[in-house]
Design an enzyme around this catalytic site. Structure first.
Site, short mmCIF file in Angstrom:
data_model
loop_
_atom_site.label_atom_id
_atom_site.label_comp_id
_atom_site.label_asym_id
_atom_site.label_seq_id
_atom_site.Cartn_x
_atom_site.Cartn_y
_atom_site.Cartn_z
N GLN A 1 -12.67 74.97 -40.30
CA GLN A 1 -12.47 75.66 -41.59
C GLN A 1 -12.76 74.70 -42.74
OE1 GLN A 1 -8.55 77.40 -42.31
NE2 GLN A 1 -9.24 78.35 -44.23
N HIS B 1 -10.61 83.62 -44.23
CA HIS B 1 -11.79 84.50 -44.18
C HIS B 1 -12.18 84.81 -42.75
CE1 HIS B 1 -13.05 80.27 -44.48
NE2 HIS B 1 -14.03 80.57 -43.66
P1 AMP Z 1 -15.49 77.96 -42.78
O1 AMP Z 1 -16.26 76.78 -42.26
O2 AMP Z 1 -14.91 78.81 -41.68
O3 AMP Z 1 -14.47 77.57 -43.83
O4 AMP Z 1 -16.55 78.90 -43.45
C1 AMP Z 1 -16.88 78.84 -44.82
C2 AMP Z 1 -18.16 79.61 -44.98
O5 AMP Z 1 -18.35 79.89 -46.34
C3 AMP Z 1 -19.40 78.85 -44.50
O6 AMP Z 1 -20.06 79.62 -43.49
C4 AMP Z 1 -20.24 78.70 -45.76
O7 AMP Z 1 -21.62 78.79 -45.53
C5 AMP Z 1 -19.72 79.85 -46.61
N1 AMP Z 1 -19.87 79.67 -48.04
C6 AMP Z 1 -19.54 78.59 -48.78
N2 AMP Z 1 -19.83 78.80 -50.08
C7 AMP Z 1 -20.33 80.06 -50.16
C8 AMP Z 1 -20.82 80.86 -51.24
N3 AMP Z 1 -20.83 80.42 -52.50
N4 AMP Z 1 -21.27 82.11 -50.96
C9 AMP Z 1 -21.27 82.56 -49.67
N5 AMP Z 1 -20.81 81.85 -48.62
C10 AMP Z 1 -20.37 80.61 -48.86
#
Ligand code: AMP
Length: 115
Positions: free
Chosen positions: A95, A101
């Protein structure tokens, strides 16, 4: 005061997102670094850092998010082919954004066990 997460900034309209689903309690938008042909992130509008931070008071919201995941899959047209829902809880599980999410992924084969 702690800094807003990138997801809170999206909720507040401070940065753009490719929104695919929204209701009064949650928002889903395309992941900026997709890990599958379809990759959407579903978040509650309420600020909850991780799966571990849901309280008893959030029980209805937790259920709402699960139902919303199915609605997102329907909106994306991936229900028939199948899709994967992933929640990374804590840095050790990958995460990076501390606003809980659900990743909703589809459009390619998924292995089990996951990497
Ligand atoms: P996690 O590693 O489970 O915290 O996932 C966070 C996710 O958010 C990752 O897959 C990122 O690519 C995505 N993410 C980060 N910033 C953005 C953004 N501005 N718009 C869309 N997705 C994002």
């Amino acid at each position: 005061m702690t800094e807003k997460t990138v997801f809170k900034r999206i909720i507040d309209g401070e940065i753009p997102a490719d929104v695919v689903y929204e209701d009064d309690q949650c928002l889903a938008f395309r992941d900026i670094h997709p890990q599958a042909p379809t990759h959407v992130v579903l978040i509650p509008k309420k600020e909850i850092a991780s799966l571990d931070d849901f309280s008893e008071a959030d029980q209805a919201l937790a259920g709402h998010l699960l139902l919303a995941a199915g609605k997102v899959a329907e909106a994306l047209g991936v229900q028939q082919e199948g899709y994967r829902v992933v929640v990374n809880c804590g840095a050790g599980a990958g995460q990076e954004v501390m606003h809980v999410h659900f990743h909703i992924l589809a459009g390619r084969p998924f292995r089990w066990p996951p990497g």
